[in-house]
Design a protein around this motif. Sequence first.
Motif, PDB file in Angstrom:
ATOM      1  N   ASP A 180       0.866  -1.184   0.000  1.00 28.08           N
ATOM      2  CA  ASP A 180       0.000   0.000   0.000  1.00 28.08           C
ATOM      3  C   ASP A 180       0.902   1.232   0.000  1.00 28.08           C
ATOM      4  O   ASP A 180       1.551   1.536   1.011  1.00 28.08           O
ATOM      5  N   LEU A 214       2.604  -1.771   4.526  1.00 27.31           N
ATOM      6  CA  LEU A 214       1.682  -0.635   4.548  1.00 27.31           C
ATOM      7  C   LEU A 214       2.488   0.635   4.764  1.00 27.31           C
ATOM      8  O   LEU A 214       2.889   0.961   5.874  1.00 27.31           O
ATOM      9  N   TRP A 225      -8.233  -3.807   6.176  1.00 27.59           N
ATOM     10  CA  TRP A 225      -7.044  -4.645   6.169  1.00 27.59           C
ATOM     11  C   TRP A 225      -7.242  -5.885   7.029  1.00 27.59           C
ATOM     12  O   TRP A 225      -6.797  -6.986   6.670  1.00 27.59           O
ATOM     13  N   CYS A 262       2.645  -8.778   8.038  1.00 27.74           N
ATOM     14  CA  CYS A 262       2.217  -7.423   7.689  1.00 27.74           C
ATOM     15  C   CYS A 262       3.080  -6.419   8.449  1.00 27.74           C
ATOM     16  O   CYS A 262       3.151  -6.476   9.685  1.00 27.74           O
TER      17      CYS A 262
END
Length: 305
Positions: free
Chosen positions: A194, A214, A233, A267
């Motif tokens: 992202d 992210l 998310w 993540c």
Amino acid sequence: MGGKIYIGISGWRYVPWRGEFYPPGLAQHRELEYASRQLPTIEINGSFYSLQRPESYAAWYEATPPGFVFSVKGNRYISHILRLRDVDPALSNVLASGMFKLREKLGPMLWQFPPNFAFDPERMEHFLSILPHDTAHALELARQHEPRMAGRAALEIDAKRKMRHAVEVRHDSFADERFVKMLRKYKVAVVVADTAGKWPYFEDVTADFMYLRLHGEKELYASGYTDEALDRWADRIRAWSLGGQPDDARTVSALAPPKRASRDVFCYFDNDIKVHAPYDAHRLMVRLGLRDSVAPRPAPPLKPG
């Protein structure tokens, strides 16, 4: 049941975090010790800029608690300087530089490519084909390091362990079915990145795990994530961890990914400039039931020293 979910941050040494995320007066050399007790995983960024030393990896291992996982960012000499030309010796150097010292805390390796690096099928396939998928194979490659690594190489493993790789691309030419097919062939994950719309965004499932970065919802490396964005998310991560993919997944390939009962998901928040990353990571963990609602969670007392 779902796969394991690891939510963390990219790097840990940031001046603006001192006295904000890090308690006032915390010694700089103890920042990893503190951060690793707030979050279960962190990307090692220094390995991107230069080859680290075995003693550094050993110290990072000792500073972190049991169950902690590091992602190791591959050296930019391979991705940005050589641009995947004649990379075999350079890969051996990276593998010999000390990452085996992380032992069971060694997680995925991240290979990030620059925005001006276009998809070259021949070069990319060769690179993917030589990436080791276990530490025994990695050790074989590490032993082929260049002479300049003499005296600063770690050529011992404690056990044969699985190794994973993820590739982050930033050029539109990678929106190519051949690239996705290649990643699936070599079981390498494409990074779901992202980037506030700056670079391409792919959600193709190409490995037995997912790797997300992210970088900022509205402003690259700077803006935080709204509650609505984090809810979205969390939903996506649940779908991937259960072996599927979101109904509205943005994919390059029309071919569905191989079916699995579960997938691990890594993540990392990289919106660090304004100290959003550790707090956004915590808020996402709360949504996924991985933390309670207290943020930031008080750290256990640190060891003297």
